[in-house]
Motif scaffolding. Structure first.
Motif, PDB file in Angstrom:
ATOM      1  N   LYS A   1      93.786  76.517  18.898  1.00 27.92           N
ATOM      2  CA  LYS A   1      94.674  77.534  19.469  1.00 27.92           C
ATOM      3  C   LYS A   1      94.628  77.506  20.990  1.00 27.92           C
ATOM      4  O   LYS A   1      95.662  77.641  21.652  1.00 27.92           O
ATOM      5  CB  LYS A   1      94.303  78.922  18.948  1.00 27.92           C
TER       6      LYS A   1
ATOM      7  N   THR B   1      87.066  72.242   9.594  1.00 27.39           N
ATOM      8  CA  THR B   1      87.935  73.418   9.625  1.00 27.39           C
ATOM      9  C   THR B   1      87.111  74.703   9.705  1.00 27.39           C
ATOM     10  O   THR B   1      87.286  75.605   8.908  1.00 27.39           O
ATOM     11  CB  THR B   1      88.848  73.456   8.390  1.00 27.39           C
TER      12      THR B   1
ATOM     13  N   THR C   1      86.780  75.350  15.389  1.00 29.57           N
ATOM     14  CA  THR C   1      87.876  74.377  15.453  1.00 29.57           C
ATOM     15  C   THR C   1      89.210  75.096  15.574  1.00 29.57           C
ATOM     16  O   THR C   1      90.073  74.675  16.337  1.00 29.57           O
ATOM     17  CB  THR C   1      87.877  73.476  14.200  1.00 29.57           C
ATOM     18  N   GLU C   2      89.365  76.188  14.828  1.00 25.05           N
ATOM     19  CA  GLU C   2      90.604  76.962  14.910  1.00 25.05           C
ATOM     20  C   GLU C   2      90.789  77.533  16.314  1.00 25.05           C
ATOM     21  O   GLU C   2      91.866  77.444  16.894  1.00 25.05           O
ATOM     22  CB  GLU C   2      90.604  78.091  13.881  1.00 25.05           C
TER      23      GLU C   2
ATOM     24  N   PHE D   1      96.646  72.566  11.222  1.00 22.14           N
ATOM     25  CA  PHE D   1      95.525  73.444  10.899  1.00 22.14           C
ATOM     26  C   PHE D   1      95.696  74.112   9.536  1.00 22.14           C
ATOM     27  O   PHE D   1      94.789  74.132   8.740  1.00 22.14           O
ATOM     28  CB  PHE D   1      95.278  74.487  11.985  1.00 22.14           C
ATOM     29  N   ASN D   2      96.887  74.650   9.285  1.00 23.50           N
ATOM     30  CA  ASN D   2      97.129  75.292   7.983  1.00 23.50           C
ATOM     31  C   ASN D   2      97.485  74.288   6.898  1.00 23.50           C
ATOM     32  O   ASN D   2      97.592  74.656   5.732  1.00 23.50           O
ATOM     33  CB  ASN D   2      98.248  76.330   8.102  1.00 23.50           C
TER      34      ASN D   2
ATOM     35  N   LYS E   1      91.629  67.985  11.599  1.00 23.99           N
ATOM     36  CA  LYS E   1      91.419  68.152  10.164  1.00 23.99           C
ATOM     37  C   LYS E   1      90.003  67.789   9.758  1.00 23.99           C
ATOM     38  O   LYS E   1      89.587  68.071   8.659  1.00 23.99           O
ATOM     39  CB  LYS E   1      92.404  67.276   9.372  1.00 23.99           C
TER      40      LYS E   1
ATOM     41  N   PHE F   1     100.537  73.954  14.749  1.00 19.34           N
ATOM     42  CA  PHE F   1      99.452  74.719  14.135  1.00 19.34           C
ATOM     43  C   PHE F   1      99.613  74.765  12.618  1.00 19.34           C
ATOM     44  O   PHE F   1      98.655  74.544  11.879  1.00 19.34           O
ATOM     45  CB  PHE F   1      99.386  76.141  14.706  1.00 19.34           C
TER      46      PHE F   1
ATOM     47  N   GLU G   1      85.624  78.075  12.115  1.00 20.84           N
ATOM     48  CA  GLU G   1      86.296  79.016  13.019  1.00 20.84           C
ATOM     49  C   GLU G   1      86.367  78.499  14.446  1.00 20.84           C
ATOM     50  O   GLU G   1      87.304  78.794  15.175  1.00 20.84           O
ATOM     51  CB  GLU G   1      85.605  80.375  12.982  1.00 20.84           C
TER      52      GLU G   1
END
Length: 179
Positions: A113, A104, A108-109, A138-139, A101, A134, A106
């Motif tokens: 994943k 955030t 890190t995403e 993340f969301n 957190k 996730f 791209e």
């Protein structure tokens, strides 16, 4: 006047009015503990625990106890549940929360994943657990939102989340893991 033992006995055997009476009687302590937990749906979890506690009480062991002793026993059980939930909440929050957190972007995403896919491919967690992690980290979805998407209960989401964290922790601290 009906004793606390009688209310517990009746509730244990399915009397809803007795169970409601017990919940109302212990509502102040349940509310107090729930507020201190500072967790989403803490009150619901504490009430569910209370109902399970009443249903699982061994009536033979409590038959000769006074109302005061029964109140103390139930209060102590609720406080132990509070300690258990509080410890569990603190450990889980530090694990993935702080790592993913903090930024955030791209990358890190993608990194998150990749991490989830790696542990999923090694069968550390399953597909649903990966989705829950996730969505949660993340969301930033709540357990209730995830439950709605997966068409399961919030408690099931919480259980999946805890199991996934436990499995990841065990993997990372084993000889196969990175740590």
């Amino acid at each position: 006047m009906i004793s606390l033992y009688e209310f517990i006995k009746r509730a244990k055997f399915g009397d809803k009015e007795s169970l409601e009476y017990l919940i109302l009687k212990f509502k102040p302590i349940i509310g107090s503990i729930s507020r201190r937990l500072n967790m989403e749906y803490a009150k619901t979890d504490m009430i569910i625990f209370f109902i399970e506690l009443v249903k699982n009480m061994n009536i033979d062991n409590i038959k000769n106890l006074s109302d005061g002793a029964l109140v103390k026993y139930i209060e102590k059980s609720l406080r132990r549940k509070y300690i258990n939930l509080n410890k569990r909440g603190l450990i889980v929050e530090v694990e993935l929360d702080d790592v993913f957190k903090s930024s955030t972007d791209e990358y890190t995403e993608i990194e998150f994943k990749m991490f989830l896919n790696e542990i999923k491919n090694k069968r550390i967690i399953n597909e649903k657990q990966s989705y829950v992690l996730f969505a949660k980290y993340f969301n930033l979805n709540t357990d209730q939102e995830i439950a709605y998407e997966l068409e399961i209960s919030r408690q099931a989401v919480n259980k999946m989340h805890r199991l996934a964290i436990k499995n990841i922790r065990e993997y990372l601290y084993s000889s196969k893991g990175v740590c």
